[in-house]
Design an enzyme around this catalytic site. Structure first.
Site, PDB file in Angstrom:
ATOM      1  N   ARG A 131       0.824  -1.220   0.000  1.00 27.06           N
ATOM      2  CA  ARG A 131       0.000   0.000   0.000  1.00 27.06           C
ATOM      3  C   ARG A 131       0.853   1.263   0.000  1.00 27.06           C
ATOM      4  O   ARG A 131       0.583   2.186  -0.780  1.00 27.06           O
ATOM      5  CB  ARG A 131      -0.956   0.016   1.200  1.00 27.06           C
ATOM      6  CG  ARG A 131      -2.111  -0.958   1.039  1.00 27.06           C
ATOM      7  CD  ARG A 131      -3.005  -0.946   2.252  1.00 27.06           C
ATOM      8  NE  ARG A 131      -2.222  -1.335   3.425  1.00 27.06           N
ATOM      9  CZ  ARG A 131      -2.552  -1.052   4.676  1.00 27.06           C
ATOM     10  NH1 ARG A 131      -3.628  -0.368   4.956  1.00 27.06           N
ATOM     11  NH2 ARG A 131      -1.799  -1.456   5.667  1.00 27.06           N
ATOM     12  N   ASN A 185      -6.260  -2.526   2.217  1.00 24.93           N
ATOM     13  CA  ASN A 185      -6.265  -3.968   2.403  1.00 24.93           C
ATOM     14  C   ASN A 185      -7.701  -4.440   2.573  1.00 24.93           C
ATOM     15  O   ASN A 185      -8.519  -3.744   3.173  1.00 24.93           O
ATOM     16  CB  ASN A 185      -5.488  -4.359   3.660  1.00 24.93           C
ATOM     17  CG  ASN A 185      -3.998  -4.297   3.473  1.00 24.93           C
ATOM     18  OD1 ASN A 185      -3.483  -4.289   2.365  1.00 24.93           O
ATOM     19  ND2 ASN A 185      -3.274  -4.245   4.578  1.00 24.93           N
TER      20      ASN A 185
END
Length: 87
Positions: A17, A35
């Site tokens: 990320r 996520n």
């Protein structure tokens, strides 16, 4: 064109990320990444078609510790995203 992605593979716990945020900002892509509980990563990309395609190409590799198995891609509605954020 706004694009929605689900990234499968070893993509959680490997800096995916944060890498996505910095890469998107460098390419001028707006949107977000997060996520999901099933171990995948979800992303929304907005920007010029060339920038979005470049971003998706980079996301196929990701950061060094990631192992992307596949990316599900679909068209999305524009969200008017400003900048790129991690959710």
């Amino acid at each position: 064109m706004p694009t929605h992605l689900i990234i499968h593979g070893r993509v959680q716990g490997v800096f995916y990320r944060d890498w996505t945020v910095s890469t998107a900002r460098r390419l001028g892509v707006s949107g977000w990444v997060r996520n999901l509980p099933d171990g995948t990563v979800e992303a929304h990309l907005e920007g010029s078609p060339d920038a979005v395609e470049a971003m998706i190409g980079k996301m196929r590799d990701g950061p060094p510790a990631a192992r992307v198995e596949r990316i599900e891609r679909s068209e999305a509605k524009a969200q008017g995203a400003e900048g790129f954020k991690r959710r």
